[in-house]
Design a protein around this motif. Structure first.
Motif, PDB file in Angstrom:
ATOM      1  N   SER A 228       0.847  -1.208   0.000  1.00 36.96           N
ATOM      2  CA  SER A 228       0.000   0.000   0.000  1.00 36.96           C
ATOM      3  C   SER A 228       0.874   1.247   0.000  1.00 36.96           C
ATOM      4  O   SER A 228       0.909   2.014   0.965  1.00 36.96           O
ATOM      5  N   GLY A 229       1.613   1.445  -1.074  1.00 34.28           N
ATOM      6  CA  GLY A 229       2.520   2.570  -1.200  1.00 34.28           C
ATOM      7  C   GLY A 229       3.923   2.204  -0.744  1.00 34.28           C
ATOM      8  O   GLY A 229       4.115   1.318   0.100  1.00 34.28           O
ATOM      9  N   SER A 230       4.931   2.892  -1.278  1.00 32.60           N
ATOM     10  CA  SER A 230       6.319   2.569  -0.945  1.00 32.60           C
ATOM     11  C   SER A 230       6.636   2.829   0.522  1.00 32.60           C
ATOM     12  O   SER A 230       7.481   2.164   1.110  1.00 32.60           O
ATOM     13  N   GLN A 231       5.929   3.782   1.147  1.00 35.23           N
ATOM     14  CA  GLN A 231       6.186   4.080   2.552  1.00 35.23           C
ATOM     15  C   GLN A 231       5.884   2.867   3.433  1.00 35.23           C
ATOM     16  O   GLN A 231       6.586   2.613   4.409  1.00 35.23           O
ATOM     17  N   GLN A 232       4.847   2.119   3.078  1.00 31.79           N
ATOM     18  CA  GLN A 232       4.556   0.913   3.846  1.00 31.79           C
ATOM     19  C   GLN A 232       5.716  -0.079   3.745  1.00 31.79           C
ATOM     20  O   GLN A 232       6.143  -0.651   4.754  1.00 31.79           O
ATOM     21  N   ALA A 233       6.234  -0.271   2.540  1.00 32.04           N
ATOM     22  CA  ALA A 233       7.360  -1.195   2.358  1.00 32.04           C
ATOM     23  C   ALA A 233       8.558  -0.759   3.196  1.00 32.04           C
ATOM     24  O   ALA A 233       9.190  -1.576   3.874  1.00 32.04           O
ATOM     25  N   LEU A 234       8.878   0.531   3.156  1.00 30.80           N
ATOM     26  CA  LEU A 234      10.025   1.038   3.910  1.00 30.80           C
ATOM     27  C   LEU A 234       9.827   0.840   5.407  1.00 30.80           C
ATOM     28  O   LEU A 234      10.748   0.425   6.120  1.00 30.80           O
ATOM     29  N   ASN A 235       8.639   1.133   5.876  1.00 34.66           N
ATOM     30  CA  ASN A 235       8.353   1.015   7.300  1.00 34.66           C
ATOM     31  C   ASN A 235       8.504  -0.435   7.764  1.00 34.66           C
ATOM     32  O   ASN A 235       9.051  -0.703   8.837  1.00 34.66           O
ATOM     33  N   LEU A 236       8.031  -1.384   6.937  1.00 36.04           N
ATOM     34  CA  LEU A 236       8.154  -2.799   7.288  1.00 36.04           C
ATOM     35  C   LEU A 236       9.616  -3.244   7.282  1.00 36.04           C
ATOM     36  O   LEU A 236      10.055  -3.991   8.154  1.00 36.04           O
ATOM     37  N   LEU A 237      10.386  -2.771   6.305  1.00 32.41           N
ATOM     38  CA  LEU A 237      11.792  -3.164   6.208  1.00 32.41           C
ATOM     39  C   LEU A 237      12.614  -2.598   7.362  1.00 32.41           C
ATOM     40  O   LEU A 237      13.572  -3.227   7.823  1.00 32.41           O
ATOM     41  N   VAL A 238      12.259  -1.415   7.848  1.00 30.76           N
ATOM     42  CA  VAL A 238      12.950  -0.835   9.010  1.00 30.76           C
ATOM     43  C   VAL A 238      12.733  -1.701  10.237  1.00 30.76           C
ATOM     44  O   VAL A 238      13.650  -1.909  11.042  1.00 30.76           O
ATOM     45  N   THR A 239      11.534  -2.242  10.395  1.00 31.12           N
ATOM     46  CA  THR A 239      11.191  -2.949  11.633  1.00 31.12           C
ATOM     47  C   THR A 239      11.568  -4.425  11.635  1.00 31.12           C
ATOM     48  O   THR A 239      11.890  -4.971  12.681  1.00 31.12           O
ATOM     49  N   MET A 240      11.547  -5.089  10.489  1.00 29.50           N
ATOM     50  CA  MET A 240      11.709  -6.543  10.465  1.00 29.50           C
ATOM     51  C   MET A 240      13.175  -6.964  10.495  1.00 29.50           C
ATOM     52  O   MET A 240      14.057  -6.226  10.055  1.00 29.50           O
ATOM     53  N   PRO A 241      13.455  -8.169  11.015  1.00 27.18           N
ATOM     54  CA  PRO A 241      14.826  -8.673  10.998  1.00 27.18           C
ATOM     55  C   PRO A 241      15.242  -9.087   9.586  1.00 27.18           C
ATOM     56  O   PRO A 241      14.393  -9.460   8.768  1.00 27.18           O
ATOM     57  N   PHE A 242      16.542  -9.024   9.307  1.00 25.73           N
ATOM     58  CA  PHE A 242      17.079  -9.407   7.996  1.00 25.73           C
ATOM     59  C   PHE A 242      17.926 -10.673   8.129  1.00 25.73           C
ATOM     60  O   PHE A 242      18.450 -10.964   9.209  1.00 25.73           O
ATOM     61  N   PRO A 243      18.095 -11.414   7.036  1.00 24.31           N
ATOM     62  CA  PRO A 243      18.871 -12.660   7.098  1.00 24.31           C
ATOM     63  C   PRO A 243      20.323 -12.467   7.527  1.00 24.31           C
ATOM     64  O   PRO A 243      20.949 -13.412   8.025  1.00 24.31           O
ATOM     65  N   ASN A 244      20.879 -11.262   7.355  1.00 23.09           N
ATOM     66  CA  ASN A 244      22.282 -11.051   7.765  1.00 23.09           C
ATOM     67  C   ASN A 244      22.425 -10.853   9.275  1.00 23.09           C
ATOM     68  O   ASN A 244      23.540 -10.739   9.788  1.00 23.09           O
ATOM     69  N   GLY A 245      21.301 -10.802   9.992  1.00 24.07           N
ATOM     70  CA  GLY A 245      21.348 -10.700  11.449  1.00 24.07           C
ATOM     71  C   GLY A 245      21.830  -9.363  11.964  1.00 24.07           C
ATOM     72  O   GLY A 245      22.112  -9.208  13.156  1.00 24.07           O
ATOM     73  N   LYS A 246      21.920  -8.344  11.095  1.00 20.29           N
ATOM     74  CA  LYS A 246      22.419  -7.031  11.501  1.00 20.29           C
ATOM     75  C   LYS A 246      21.260  -6.092  11.823  1.00 20.29           C
ATOM     76  O   LYS A 246      20.113  -6.361  11.456  1.00 20.29           O
ATOM     77  N   ASN A 247      21.567  -4.966  12.482  1.00 21.65           N
ATOM     78  CA  ASN A 247      20.502  -4.124  13.015  1.00 21.65           C
ATOM     79  C   ASN A 247      20.492  -2.676  12.530  1.00 21.65           C
ATOM     80  O   ASN A 247      19.462  -2.005  12.626  1.00 21.65           O
ATOM     81  N   ASN A 248      21.607  -2.161  12.051  1.00 24.23           N
ATOM     82  CA  ASN A 248      21.706  -0.733  11.756  1.00 24.23           C
ATOM     83  C   ASN A 248      21.384  -0.415  10.292  1.00 24.23           C
ATOM     84  O   ASN A 248      21.536  -1.258   9.414  1.00 24.23           O
ATOM     85  N   ILE A 249      20.955   0.821  10.075  1.00 28.77           N
ATOM     86  CA  ILE A 249      20.527   1.255   8.745  1.00 28.77           C
ATOM     87  C   ILE A 249      21.413   2.402   8.288  1.00 28.77           C
ATOM     88  O   ILE A 249      21.749   3.290   9.083  1.00 28.77           O
ATOM     89  N   LEU A 250      21.789   2.379   7.023  1.00 32.30           N
ATOM     90  CA  LEU A 250      22.565   3.460   6.432  1.00 32.30           C
ATOM     91  C   LEU A 250      21.706   4.178   5.403  1.00 32.30           C
ATOM     92  O   LEU A 250      21.034   3.547   4.584  1.00 32.30           O
ATOM     93  N   ILE A 251      21.701   5.517   5.449  1.00 28.75           N
ATOM     94  CA  ILE A 251      20.952   6.296   4.466  1.00 28.75           C
ATOM     95  C   ILE A 251      21.818   7.431   3.937  1.00 28.75           C
ATOM     96  O   ILE A 251      22.728   7.906   4.616  1.00 28.75           O
TER      97      ILE A 251
END
Length: 457
Positions: free
Chosen positions: A149-172
């Motif tokens: 439901s819009g790209s903002q939803q995708a971004l918000n979900l990706l910020v919150t969910m765990p990733f397969p690399n097991g890392k936590n920080n975000i670079l922008i």
């Protein structure tokens, strides 16, 4: 790209607005306008057809074209010069075409409208999206797409969910799209920044951050960056993907304006590593209808189930009606026709804006020079803040954006403004830049004045 038909439309609208043309007036013949504007008859016909679509004129066989009604705009709207709004140009939106698609969708998908649809998104829409994305050099399968439901939803979900690399920080990038910053702040995620200019980013600095800072993903806008308008070269994109591979970092690629790229050889980051390192997001809100609230995200297979769980907790599924209408619009070929038109409109507006900046802005300002897209940013003199300029222009009904909210706290700059060309009328661009330049010079001169000696004896 020919922009002459837009120039003809703007001239006729101006005459409608100032009363030179009134209801029932007959417009010049195609031959007359062709000679006046030194263009082909087909260009004039195209301008007249577009004006007909806007219900401003109508044709009478063998008689010519006539004004439908007085061109009336509320005084307030007429005074406004809007460099702030970032939605698509309302004058080139295909409302009637899409209404037809919406009606068809109601008829065709009426059963789905009364049930919860596929969590991943309509399969038939995903098939159409796969075909459409090939034009952007994105090659994938429907099974890897999720309709959101819009790209903002995708971004918000990706910020919150765990990733397969097991890392936590975000670079922008710095600056960057405000929506990702807001999601990071809301979820109290740890974010790092990397400075971006029209010359790009420091790739050695990028490697250092990847190596030392436990980066989950790097959020990047590769084409027509918001707010700078910057686009990466293919060589830079390939190097960024190689570094992400080397240090097990995911890339979240927000290609929201990729459709507007005039360079046919420009590729997305996804093209350099389509197997799963790059998560690709494509929105339709800037080139189509924001109210549709439809975007798509391409995920690596091992992230699909987890992403769908997070999405389900957010909204179950995206609108079935919007999905059905978009599918019909893509399948019919209407979307490609619309895209061709808006590419020309935005390309022309951006060139017009840059010409005005080159001619009018004070020498101690700097502005970015994107090849197309929505955004151009202006760096103000050191002693002039964006807030001051925004406030002064607002008093004149000229709206620009203070870009300070697009920075993380440690990178914050208060002297960057963003101009969007998406909804400003082309004939108002030069006037708007002229007043902007005057405001900058006025504030700058006041700041440079020496203190009064009234109280010195």
């Amino acid at each position: 790209m020919s922009s002459k038909y837009i120039e003809i439309m703007e001239e006729i609208k101006l005459q409608l607005e100032n009363g030179s043309l009134i209801a029932g007036s007959k417009l010049p013949s195609i031959r007359q306008l062709s000679e006046h504007f030194s263009c082909s008859k087909n260009t004039v016909i195209k301008a007249y057809v577009e004006l007909e679509k806007e219900h401003l004129i109508y044709s009478v066989p063998k008689s010519g074209y006539f004004v439908v009604n007085e061109y009336q705009i509320e005084a307030k709207e007429n005074e406004v010069i809007d460099f702030l709004s970032a939605g698509p140009d309302k004058h080139v939106m295909p409302y009637l075409d899409f209404q037809h698609c919406m009606n068809q969708a109601i008829e065709q998908y009426k059963e789905e409208l009364f049930t919860y649809s596929d969590q991943q998104g309509s399969f038939t829409l995903r098939v159409q999206l796969v075909k459409y994305l090939q034009n952007l050099q994105v090659f994938t399968k429907p099974e890897r797409l999720v309709v959101v439901s819009g790209s903002q939803q995708a971004l918000n979900l990706l910020v919150t969910m765990p990733f397969p690399n097991g890392k936590n920080n975000i670079l922008i990038e710095q600056p960057s799209y405000f929506g990702i910053i807001e999601s990071i702040n809301l979820h109290q995620a740890t974010a790092f920044g990397i400075e971006l200019s029209m010359d790009g980013i420091d790739l050695d600095r990028l490697e250092y951050i990847f190596r030392n800072n436990d980066i989950k993903f790097f959020y990047i806008i590769p084409r027509f960056h918001n707010p700078l308008g910057h686009s990466y070269t293919n060589r830079e994109k390939q190097k960024i993907v190689e570094l992400a591979e080397k240090y097990d970092v995911y890339i979240v690629e927000d290609d929201f304006l990729g459709d507007l790229d005039p360079d046919a050889k420009s590729d997305p980051l996804f093209a350099f590593e389509p197997s799963g390192r790059v998560i690709y997001i494509k929105s339709f809100s800037k080139i189509f209808l924001p109210g549709l609230r439809i975007a798509t995200v391409i995920l690596p297979t091992l992230m699909m189930n987890n992403f769908l769980r997070y999405k389900f907790s957010s909204d179950f599924n995206s609108s079935a009606l919007s999905q059905g209408a978009l599918e019909i619009y893509l399948k019919s070929g209407m979307f490609n026709s619309h895209l061709k038109k808006i590419k020309e409109v935005y390309y022309t507006k951006m060139n017009h804006l840059q010409d005005a900046c080159e001619e009018l802005l004070p020498a101690n300002t700097h502005y970015s020079k994107p090849s197309s897209g929505f955004y151009l940013s202006i760096s103000l003199p050191e002693n002039v803040t964006a807030k001051q300029v925004v406030h002064m222009l607002h008093e004149e009904n000229i709206y620009v954006d203070d870009a300070s909210r697009m920075f993380l706290p440690e990178y914050k700059k208060d002297n960057l403004i963003r101009l969007s060309i998406s909804q400003v009328e082309m004939r108002k661009i030069k006037t708007g830049v002229e007043r902007l330049a005057h405001s900058i010079s006025l504030i700058d001169s006041r700041k440079n004045q020496k203190p009064s000696n009234l109280f010195l004896f």
